[in-house]
Design a protein around this motif. Structure first.
Motif, PDB file in Angstrom:
ATOM      1  N   ALA A 156     150.176  22.961  -7.212  1.00 57.68           N
ATOM      2  CA  ALA A 156     150.558  21.544  -7.250  1.00 57.68           C
ATOM      3  C   ALA A 156     150.433  20.852  -5.880  1.00 57.68           C
ATOM      4  O   ALA A 156     149.848  19.759  -5.814  1.00 57.68           O
ATOM      5  CB  ALA A 156     151.964  21.375  -7.818  1.00 57.68           C
ATOM      6  N   PRO A 157     150.930  21.431  -4.793  1.00 55.19           N
ATOM      7  CA  PRO A 157     150.767  20.744  -3.503  1.00 55.19           C
ATOM      8  C   PRO A 157     149.297  20.598  -3.086  1.00 55.19           C
ATOM      9  O   PRO A 157     148.925  19.592  -2.480  1.00 55.19           O
ATOM     10  CB  PRO A 157     151.510  21.649  -2.507  1.00 55.19           C
ATOM     11  N   LEU A 158     148.470  21.579  -3.444  1.00 59.75           N
ATOM     12  CA  LEU A 158     147.043  21.485  -3.133  1.00 59.75           C
ATOM     13  C   LEU A 158     146.392  20.342  -3.903  1.00 59.75           C
ATOM     14  O   LEU A 158     145.556  19.616  -3.364  1.00 59.75           O
ATOM     15  CB  LEU A 158     146.341  22.802  -3.458  1.00 59.75           C
ATOM     16  N   VAL A 159     146.784  20.190  -5.160  1.00 61.67           N
ATOM     17  CA  VAL A 159     146.259  19.099  -5.982  1.00 61.67           C
ATOM     18  C   VAL A 159     146.719  17.753  -5.427  1.00 61.67           C
ATOM     19  O   VAL A 159     145.937  16.804  -5.332  1.00 61.67           O
ATOM     20  CB  VAL A 159     146.692  19.267  -7.463  1.00 61.67           C
ATOM     21  N   GLU A 160     147.981  17.683  -5.038  1.00 54.21           N
ATOM     22  CA  GLU A 160     148.507  16.437  -4.468  1.00 54.21           C
ATOM     23  C   GLU A 160     147.737  16.033  -3.213  1.00 54.21           C
ATOM     24  O   GLU A 160     147.372  14.868  -3.048  1.00 54.21           O
ATOM     25  CB  GLU A 160     149.993  16.590  -4.131  1.00 54.21           C
ATOM     26  N   MET A 161     147.475  17.004  -2.346  1.00 52.69           N
ATOM     27  CA  MET A 161     146.752  16.705  -1.104  1.00 52.69           C
ATOM     28  C   MET A 161     145.285  16.372  -1.368  1.00 52.69           C
ATOM     29  O   MET A 161     144.756  15.404  -0.831  1.00 52.69           O
ATOM     30  CB  MET A 161     146.837  17.886  -0.139  1.00 52.69           C
ATOM     31  N   THR A 162     144.639  17.179  -2.193  1.00 47.14           N
ATOM     32  CA  THR A 162     143.208  17.007  -2.437  1.00 47.14           C
ATOM     33  C   THR A 162     142.893  15.697  -3.151  1.00 47.14           C
ATOM     34  O   THR A 162     141.962  14.988  -2.772  1.00 47.14           O
ATOM     35  CB  THR A 162     142.675  18.191  -3.270  1.00 47.14           C
ATOM     36  N   PHE A 163     143.663  15.395  -4.182  1.00 55.24           N
ATOM     37  CA  PHE A 163     143.381  14.205  -4.987  1.00 55.24           C
ATOM     38  C   PHE A 163     144.246  13.007  -4.646  1.00 55.24           C
ATOM     39  O   PHE A 163     144.147  11.966  -5.292  1.00 55.24           O
ATOM     40  CB  PHE A 163     143.544  14.546  -6.475  1.00 55.24           C
ATOM     41  N   ARG A 164     145.113  13.175  -3.671  1.00 57.31           N
ATOM     42  CA  ARG A 164     146.039  12.114  -3.236  1.00 57.31           C
ATOM     43  C   ARG A 164     146.929  11.623  -4.387  1.00 57.31           C
ATOM     44  O   ARG A 164     147.152  10.420  -4.559  1.00 57.31           O
ATOM     45  CB  ARG A 164     145.291  10.947  -2.604  1.00 57.31           C
ATOM     46  N   TYR A 165     147.402  12.595  -5.170  1.00 60.60           N
ATOM     47  CA  TYR A 165     148.365  12.287  -6.217  1.00 60.60           C
ATOM     48  C   TYR A 165     149.760  12.407  -5.642  1.00 60.60           C
ATOM     49  O   TYR A 165     150.004  13.144  -4.682  1.00 60.60           O
ATOM     50  CB  TYR A 165     148.265  13.289  -7.379  1.00 60.60           C
ATOM     51  N   THR A 166     150.689  11.687  -6.234  1.00 59.49           N
ATOM     52  CA  THR A 166     152.091  11.834  -5.882  1.00 59.49           C
ATOM     53  C   THR A 166     152.828  12.223  -7.161  1.00 59.49           C
ATOM     54  O   THR A 166     152.796  11.490  -8.154  1.00 59.49           O
ATOM     55  CB  THR A 166     152.674  10.511  -5.341  1.00 59.49           C
ATOM     56  N   THR A 167     153.457  13.389  -7.136  1.00 60.49           N
ATOM     57  CA  THR A 167     154.237  13.822  -8.293  1.00 60.49           C
ATOM     58  C   THR A 167     155.709  13.532  -8.029  1.00 60.49           C
ATOM     59  O   THR A 167     156.095  13.209  -6.906  1.00 60.49           O
ATOM     60  CB  THR A 167     154.058  15.326  -8.568  1.00 60.49           C
ATOM     61  N   ASP A 168     156.525  13.684  -9.048  1.00 60.93           N
ATOM     62  CA  ASP A 168     157.957  13.450  -8.888  1.00 60.93           C
ATOM     63  C   ASP A 168     158.626  14.537  -8.066  1.00 60.93           C
ATOM     64  O   ASP A 168     159.758  14.351  -7.610  1.00 60.93           O
ATOM     65  CB  ASP A 168     158.640  13.341 -10.254  1.00 60.93           C
ATOM     66  N   VAL A 225     148.754  19.580 -15.256  1.00 57.96           N
ATOM     67  CA  VAL A 225     148.310  18.278 -15.757  1.00 57.96           C
ATOM     68  C   VAL A 225     149.514  17.398 -16.093  1.00 57.96           C
ATOM     69  O   VAL A 225     149.519  16.203 -15.800  1.00 57.96           O
ATOM     70  CB  VAL A 225     147.365  18.439 -16.971  1.00 57.96           C
ATOM     71  N   CYS A 226     150.536  17.979 -16.659  1.00 58.61           N
ATOM     72  CA  CYS A 226     151.734  17.205 -16.991  1.00 58.61           C
ATOM     73  C   CYS A 226     152.426  16.686 -15.731  1.00 58.61           C
ATOM     74  O   CYS A 226     152.856  15.537 -15.685  1.00 58.61           O
ATOM     75  CB  CYS A 226     152.697  18.045 -17.823  1.00 58.61           C
ATOM     76  N   LEU A 227     152.520  17.521 -14.709  1.00 64.20           N
ATOM     77  CA  LEU A 227     153.147  17.089 -13.459  1.00 64.20           C
ATOM     78  C   LEU A 227     152.395  15.922 -12.827  1.00 64.20           C
ATOM     79  O   LEU A 227     152.995  15.009 -12.280  1.00 64.20           O
ATOM     80  CB  LEU A 227     153.187  18.239 -12.448  1.00 64.20           C
ATOM     81  N   VAL A 228     151.067  15.951 -12.922  1.00 60.36           N
ATOM     82  CA  VAL A 228     150.242  14.964 -12.228  1.00 60.36           C
ATOM     83  C   VAL A 228     149.978  13.729 -13.086  1.00 60.36           C
ATOM     84  O   VAL A 228     150.112  12.603 -12.615  1.00 60.36           O
ATOM     85  CB  VAL A 228     148.907  15.612 -11.775  1.00 60.36           C
ATOM     86  N   LEU A 229     149.603  13.925 -14.340  1.00 64.42           N
ATOM     87  CA  LEU A 229     149.162  12.802 -15.178  1.00 64.42           C
ATOM     88  C   LEU A 229     150.084  12.482 -16.350  1.00 64.42           C
ATOM     89  O   LEU A 229     149.861  11.503 -17.054  1.00 64.42           O
ATOM     90  CB  LEU A 229     147.748  13.081 -15.709  1.00 64.42           C
TER      91      LEU A 229
END
Length: 175
Positions: A162-174, A56-60
């Motif tokens: 984390a990469p799965l979350v980025e792909m699924t939700f279209r988030y971009t982390t640092d 959650v910290c990485l994403v939000l």
């Protein structure tokens, strides 16, 4: 965007609670199956709940990860019988896990955070065992070892999910 964030937070909490439930089931079934004695309470410490707070910290960000960590710690403590010491253990673990990944730019930072969480987890896990009058050295060693494993595994899970979350939700982390 708010719906996407809420869905992500809900799924992250479900993931955390599933990990807690698996820890609970393992502690119940492990005793009869093991050829060596691992105390049932020690298995609680291996639950990698800090993965949720790190993710959650990485994403939000930290401002969302801290309340998430509080809610996750409350839910996990309720799963483990409403024990205050388990709540405090998971709360400290979640808060520090989120803190240590808040400025993450490289994947190695997540593993380092998991290692730090694991090392930190040893202190309350051993203290909980000591104050619960389970002063046997072997039991305290199991508490500390499994607490370290829980923290380290939290970092590894975060790195994998984390990469799965980025792909699924279209988030971009640092990262």
């Amino acid at each position: 965007d708010k719906t996407k964030n809420l869905l992500f937070l809900t799924l992250a909490l479900i993931l955390v609670l599933v990990m807690a439930k698996v820890g609970l089931l393992l502690s119940a079934t492990q005793i009869s199956m093991a050829s060596f004695a691992v105390p049932a309470d020690a298995i609680f410490f291996a639950a990698p709940l800090s993965a949720g707070a790190m993710l959650v910290c990485l994403v939000l960000g930290l401002e969302i990860a801290l309340p998430f960590g509080l809610v996750a710690a409350i839910c996990a403590a309720l799963l483990f019988g409403g024990r205050l010491e388990i709540f405090l253990y998971f709360l400290v673990s979640n808060v520090m896990a989120a803190h240590w990944v808040q400025h993450c730019r490289e994947r190695k930072v997540v593993i380092a955070a998991g290692t730090k969480v694991g090392l930190l987890n040893i202190i309350p896990a051993v203290a909980i065992g000591f104050f619960a009058a389970s002063t046997g050295a072997a039991e305290l060693a199991w508490n500390g070892t499994l607490a370290f494993v829980g923290g380290l595994t939290g970092g590894i899970i975060t790195l994998g999910v984390a990469p799965l979350v980025e792909m699924t939700f279209r988030y971009t982390t640092d990262i």
